[in-house]
Design a protein around this motif. Structure first.
Motif, PDB file in Angstrom:
ATOM      1  N   PHE A 278       0.839  -1.129   0.028  1.00 44.04           N
ATOM      2  CA  PHE A 278      -0.217   0.107  -0.003  1.00 44.04           C
ATOM      3  C   PHE A 278       0.703   1.350  -0.079  1.00 44.04           C
ATOM      4  O   PHE A 278       2.080   1.411   0.557  1.00 44.04           O
ATOM      5  CB  PHE A 278      -1.013  -0.023   1.235  1.00 44.04           C
ATOM      6  N   GLN A 279       0.371   2.238  -0.695  1.00 46.02           N
ATOM      7  CA  GLN A 279       1.003   3.451  -0.681  1.00 46.02           C
ATOM      8  C   GLN A 279      -0.054   4.728  -0.425  1.00 46.02           C
ATOM      9  O   GLN A 279      -1.297   4.661  -0.566  1.00 46.02           O
ATOM     10  CB  GLN A 279       1.421   4.088  -2.190  1.00 46.02           C
ATOM     11  N   LEU A 280       0.587   5.428   0.600  1.00 45.73           N
ATOM     12  CA  LEU A 280      -0.354   6.489   1.026  1.00 45.73           C
ATOM     13  C   LEU A 280      -0.339   7.687  -0.015  1.00 45.73           C
ATOM     14  O   LEU A 280       0.517   8.139  -0.555  1.00 45.73           O
ATOM     15  CB  LEU A 280       0.610   7.372   2.535  1.00 45.73           C
ATOM     16  N   ARG A 281      -1.522   7.940  -0.449  1.00 44.70           N
ATOM     17  CA  ARG A 281      -2.039   8.840  -1.412  1.00 44.70           C
ATOM     18  C   ARG A 281      -3.262   9.956  -0.772  1.00 44.70           C
ATOM     19  O   ARG A 281      -4.156   9.385  -0.785  1.00 44.70           O
ATOM     20  CB  ARG A 281      -2.380   8.632  -2.819  1.00 44.70           C
ATOM     21  N   ASP A 282      -2.837  11.056  -0.641  1.00 42.05           N
ATOM     22  CA  ASP A 282      -3.958  12.144  -0.042  1.00 42.05           C
ATOM     23  C   ASP A 282      -4.317  11.533   0.944  1.00 42.05           C
ATOM     24  O   ASP A 282      -5.559  11.475   1.276  1.00 42.05           O
ATOM     25  CB  ASP A 282      -4.994  12.221  -1.465  1.00 42.05           C
ATOM     26  N   GLY A 283      -3.480  11.049   2.021  1.00 37.92           N
ATOM     27  CA  GLY A 283      -4.110  10.604   3.298  1.00 37.92           C
ATOM     28  C   GLY A 283      -4.840   9.223   3.323  1.00 37.92           C
ATOM     29  O   GLY A 283      -5.411   8.719   4.338  1.00 37.92           O
TER      30      GLY A 283
ATOM     31  N   GLU B 168       7.247  -1.724  -4.372  1.00 37.12           N
ATOM     32  CA  GLU B 168       7.555  -0.325  -4.112  1.00 37.12           C
ATOM     33  C   GLU B 168       7.665  -0.354  -2.502  1.00 37.12           C
ATOM     34  O   GLU B 168       6.684  -0.830  -1.889  1.00 37.12           O
ATOM     35  CB  GLU B 168       6.575   0.762  -4.654  1.00 37.12           C
ATOM     36  N   PRO B 169       8.467   0.338  -2.042  1.00 33.61           N
ATOM     37  CA  PRO B 169       9.398   1.337  -2.479  1.00 33.61           C
ATOM     38  C   PRO B 169      10.652   0.722  -2.700  1.00 33.61           C
ATOM     39  O   PRO B 169      11.646   1.452  -3.115  1.00 33.61           O
ATOM     40  CB  PRO B 169       9.571   2.564  -1.490  1.00 33.61           C
ATOM     41  N   PHE B 170      10.943  -0.551  -2.993  1.00 34.78           N
ATOM     42  CA  PHE B 170      12.197  -1.223  -3.154  1.00 34.78           C
ATOM     43  C   PHE B 170      11.988  -2.158  -4.550  1.00 34.78           C
ATOM     44  O   PHE B 170      12.445  -3.096  -4.533  1.00 34.78           O
ATOM     45  CB  PHE B 170      12.313  -2.287  -1.865  1.00 34.78           C
ATOM     46  N   GLU B 171      11.744  -1.524  -5.560  1.00 30.22           N
ATOM     47  CA  GLU B 171      11.873  -1.909  -6.825  1.00 30.22           C
ATOM     48  C   GLU B 171      13.154  -2.495  -7.329  1.00 30.22           C
ATOM     49  O   GLU B 171      13.065  -3.394  -8.131  1.00 30.22           O
ATOM     50  CB  GLU B 171      11.127  -1.117  -7.794  1.00 30.22           C
ATOM     51  N   VAL B 172      14.148  -1.879  -6.571  1.00 34.02           N
ATOM     52  CA  VAL B 172      15.373  -2.416  -7.116  1.00 34.02           C
ATOM     53  C   VAL B 172      15.737  -3.902  -6.706  1.00 34.02           C
ATOM     54  O   VAL B 172      16.708  -4.569  -7.207  1.00 34.02           O
ATOM     55  CB  VAL B 172      16.555  -1.560  -6.504  1.00 34.02           C
ATOM     56  N   LEU B 173      15.086  -4.235  -5.677  1.00 35.14           N
ATOM     57  CA  LEU B 173      15.212  -5.863  -4.990  1.00 35.14           C
ATOM     58  C   LEU B 173      14.218  -6.671  -5.719  1.00 35.14           C
ATOM     59  O   LEU B 173      13.063  -6.389  -5.435  1.00 35.14           O
ATOM     60  CB  LEU B 173      15.088  -5.711  -3.505  1.00 35.14           C
ATOM     61  N   GLU B 174      14.525  -7.703  -6.232  1.00 33.74           N
ATOM     62  CA  GLU B 174      13.769  -8.829  -6.662  1.00 33.74           C
ATOM     63  C   GLU B 174      13.638  -9.598  -5.390  1.00 33.74           C
ATOM     64  O   GLU B 174      14.365 -10.437  -5.066  1.00 33.74           O
ATOM     65  CB  GLU B 174      14.091  -9.643  -7.732  1.00 33.74           C
TER      66      GLU B 174
END
Length: 191
Positions: free
Chosen positions: A149-154, A171-177
């Motif tokens: 989950f990502q916080l968007r507009d509260g 996300e937020p760790f897309e660099v890691l598989e």
């Protein structure tokens, strides 16, 4: 008859808990639970190892994060203990030498157990949103799922739901598989 009132829990109440208990204070209520069972502990441990070596130490990317297991977070009168939390180093350049944190993490992960799922999904996520935590992961060892989950507009916006043995870049760790199957290393109980 007099009206009975319940006093709000204090930090001293939390400190008085036995060592084998994990305590939190949410909306003035002391919530105490025993340490989690092995499926929860395994998912928690493996995920921390992957994030620590792959992101904090920079094996798979640039680093730039601090990760901690079960940090104590103080948000006003609320005291929360997520299973894992991460701070971007740009917001917290050094880890303070303190018994708890007042700076909200950028990411938290709650590993769900039958006894904690409702609390983690509802009351704790509401506090994380209020405090501006950017991402919440919910890991469910019983269902073998990762919800992002990502916080968007509260409000929490679901950014992905992954299952079983998938390999994911969440996300937020897309660099890691991340190989989800490694989180479920504990053998399931037979029916």
């Amino acid at each position: 008859m007099g009206k009975e009132t319940k006093r709000p829990a204090t930090y001293e109440d939390l400190l008085a808990l036995p060592e084998h208990m994990v305590g939190q204070i949410i909306d003035g209520e002391l919530i105490a639970m025993p340490r989690p069972a092995s499926p929860h502990a395994m998912a928690h441990s493996v995920l921390f190892g992957e994030l620590y070596s792959g992101v904090q130490r920079g094996r798979s990317g640039p680093g730039g994060w601090w990760f901690m297991t079960e940090p104590e977070l103080h948000f006003g009168k609320d005291v929360l203990v997520p299973d894992l939390a991460g701070w971007r180093r740009e917001r917290m350049p050094e880890v303070p030498d303190a018994p708890y944190f007042t700076l909200a993490p950028d990411w938290v992960c709650e590993v769900l157990s039958p006894s904690t799922e409702a609390l983690d999904r509802n009351r704790k996520r509401a506090i994380y949103a209020r405090e501006g935590v950017g991402h919440v992961w919910l890991v469910d060892p019983a269902e073998r799922t990762l919800e992002v989950f990502q916080l968007r507009d509260g409000r929490w916006a679901e950014r992905g739901r992954y299952t079983s043995e998938e390999r994911v870049r969440a996300e937020p760790f897309e660099v890691l598989e991340l190989e989800l199957g490694a989180l479920w290393s504990v053998k399931r109980k037979s029916p």
